[in-house]
Write an enzyme that holds these catalytic residues in place. Structure first.
Site, mmCIF file in Angstrom:
data_model
loop_
_atom_site.group_PDB
_atom_site.id
_atom_site.type_symbol
_atom_site.label_atom_id
_atom_site.label_comp_id
_atom_site.label_asym_id
_atom_site.label_seq_id
_atom_site.Cartn_x
_atom_site.Cartn_y
_atom_site.Cartn_z
ATOM 1 N N HIS A 12 60.755 45.409 19.035
ATOM 2 C CA HIS A 12 62.326 45.473 19.058
ATOM 3 C C HIS A 12 63.113 44.124 18.729
ATOM 4 C CE1 HIS A 12 62.177 45.456 23.573
ATOM 5 N NE2 HIS A 12 62.262 44.064 23.147
ATOM 6 N N HIS A 59 68.050 44.096 28.176
ATOM 7 C CA HIS A 59 67.540 42.822 28.410
ATOM 8 C C HIS A 59 68.678 42.150 29.160
ATOM 9 C CE1 HIS A 59 65.046 44.136 25.323
ATOM 10 N NE2 HIS A 59 64.053 42.946 25.382
ATOM 11 N N HIS A 193 53.312 39.762 23.615
ATOM 12 C CA HIS A 193 54.282 38.642 23.588
ATOM 13 C C HIS A 193 54.552 37.831 25.011
ATOM 14 C CE1 HIS A 193 57.343 41.657 24.064
ATOM 15 N NE2 HIS A 193 58.188 40.836 23.995
ATOM 16 N N GLU A 240 56.524 45.392 28.368
ATOM 17 C CA GLU A 240 57.113 46.289 27.636
ATOM 18 C C GLU A 240 56.334 47.390 27.177
ATOM 19 O OE1 GLU A 240 60.723 43.346 25.997
ATOM 20 O OE2 GLU A 240 59.227 44.148 24.492
HETATM 21 C C1 DHB Z 1 61.566 38.371 21.560
HETATM 22 C C2 DHB Z 1 60.548 39.465 21.628
HETATM 23 C C3 DHB Z 1 61.538 40.441 22.445
HETATM 24 O O1 DHB Z 1 60.798 41.501 22.891
HETATM 25 C C4 DHB Z 1 62.837 39.978 23.320
HETATM 26 O O2 DHB Z 1 63.305 40.944 23.972
HETATM 27 C C5 DHB Z 1 63.432 39.224 22.822
HETATM 28 C C6 DHB Z 1 62.859 38.027 21.918
HETATM 29 C C7 DHB Z 1 61.025 37.167 20.270
HETATM 30 O O3 DHB Z 1 60.031 37.391 20.129
HETATM 31 O O4 DHB Z 1 61.902 36.236 19.858
HETATM 32 FE FE FE Z 2 62.005 42.623 24.621
#
Ligand code: DHB
Ligand code: FE
Length: 280
Positions: A12, A59, A193, A240
């Site tokens: 997302h 978030h 991530h 997540e």
């Molecule tokens: C990014 C990824 C995310 O899941 C998020 O909530 C905010 C930023 C990113 O990769 O920039």
């Molecule tokens: Fe996120």
């Protein structure tokens, strides 16, 4: 009766929303990502549901650190795209399905899963970016959406197994709703991530590939993976991925994999996307 026909998972990343809104989807950086979702948009045109039950994480947009529900269900008739700092995304207001949302709340809570009932809530990139990826840029979203936020931002998030069992309770609830509705369940977020600290930018392709295979073939086993393994292997925001188990628990044990897409990176994240169908 209402029935769950398909499950979708997708990352997302907010920069994806910005790329769509600013007309950059054909830029060299973004083109391979958006090409990967062409199949999905075509599939979605042929399989548009009446309702998407959309599992995502807020978030710190609708919920601040003052109140953080572990699981919440949006029972309102509409949800406004949030202002996350650059103004709200220019996407349609999200229309809810209060009858089904209240039915799920009643059924799941009495099935021993405590949900927070939310009657007013703005929705951030966790919800609007998946809608944009699957539906493109319509004037109105083509179906109703029940937002289902899960806390994966403030420790402790729920376990994968709790999410998987909750998915099963949501399935029982939807199966027992007396209106004839085609429902899809989406589990969003992920894949690997990490946005902060010395390991920012971490991507783990091997972990992600195994996660795809195992959430399809042996979800019950994979759901038992402890949090620390997500953080170690998939980065702090890789947690997540527990939300995908709510989708998986609500699907049949045996599902058809219609589509799988993986792309590295978009912003800081490994983009992972699945379309699963229940067998008739
Ligand atoms: C990014 C990824 C995310 O899941 C998020 O909530 C905010 C930023 C990113 O990769 O920039
Ligand atoms: Fe996120």
């Amino acid at each position: 009766m209402a029935r769950i026909t398909a499950g979708v998972t997708t990352s997302h990343i907010p920069a994806i929303g910005a790329a769509i809104d600013l007309g950059k989807t054909k830029d060299p950086y973004w083109a391979p990502l958006f090409e990967g979702y062409e199949v999905s948009k075509k599939w979605m045109k042929e399989n548009t549901p009446d309702v998407v039950f959309l599992v995502y994480n807020d978030h710190a947009t609708a919920f601040s650190l003052e109140i953080v529900p572990t699981f919440a269900i949006g029972c309102a008739s509409e949800f406004t795209p949030a202002d996350e700092g650059w103004g709200p995304r220019p996407v349609p207001v999200v229309k809810g399905q209060p009858d089904l949302a209240w039915h799920v709340a009643q059924s799941v809570i009495q099935d021993d899963f405590d949900l927070t009932i939310v009657n007013k809530m703005d929705v951030d990139h966790g919800l609007t970016v998946p809608l944009s990826l699957m539906f493109g840029q319509p004037e109105e979203w083509p179906c109703k959406v029940i937002p289902f936020p899960v806390n994966v931002v403030l420790y402790p998030p729920p376990s994968g197994n709790r999410c998987y069992q909750l998915g099963k309770a949501i399935r029982r609830a939807i199966d027992s709703f007396d209106q004839d509705l085609n429902v899809q369940i989406w589990g969003t977020g992920g894949m690997s991530h990490q946005l902060q600290g010395p390991r920012a930018g971490l991507i783990n392709k091997e972990f992600d590939a195994a996660f795809f295979d195992r959430i399809i073939a042996e979800p019950e086993k994979l759901a038992k993976m402890p949090h620390v393994d997500y953080v170690r292997e998939a980065g702090s925001e890789g947690i997540e991925l527990v939300m995908w188990f709510i989708m998986r628990g609500a699907m049949d044990d045996d599902v058809d994999e219609v589509y799988r897409f993986y792309h590295v990176p978009a912003s800081n994240t490994a983009v992972g996307h699945l379309i699963l169908e229940n067998r008739e």
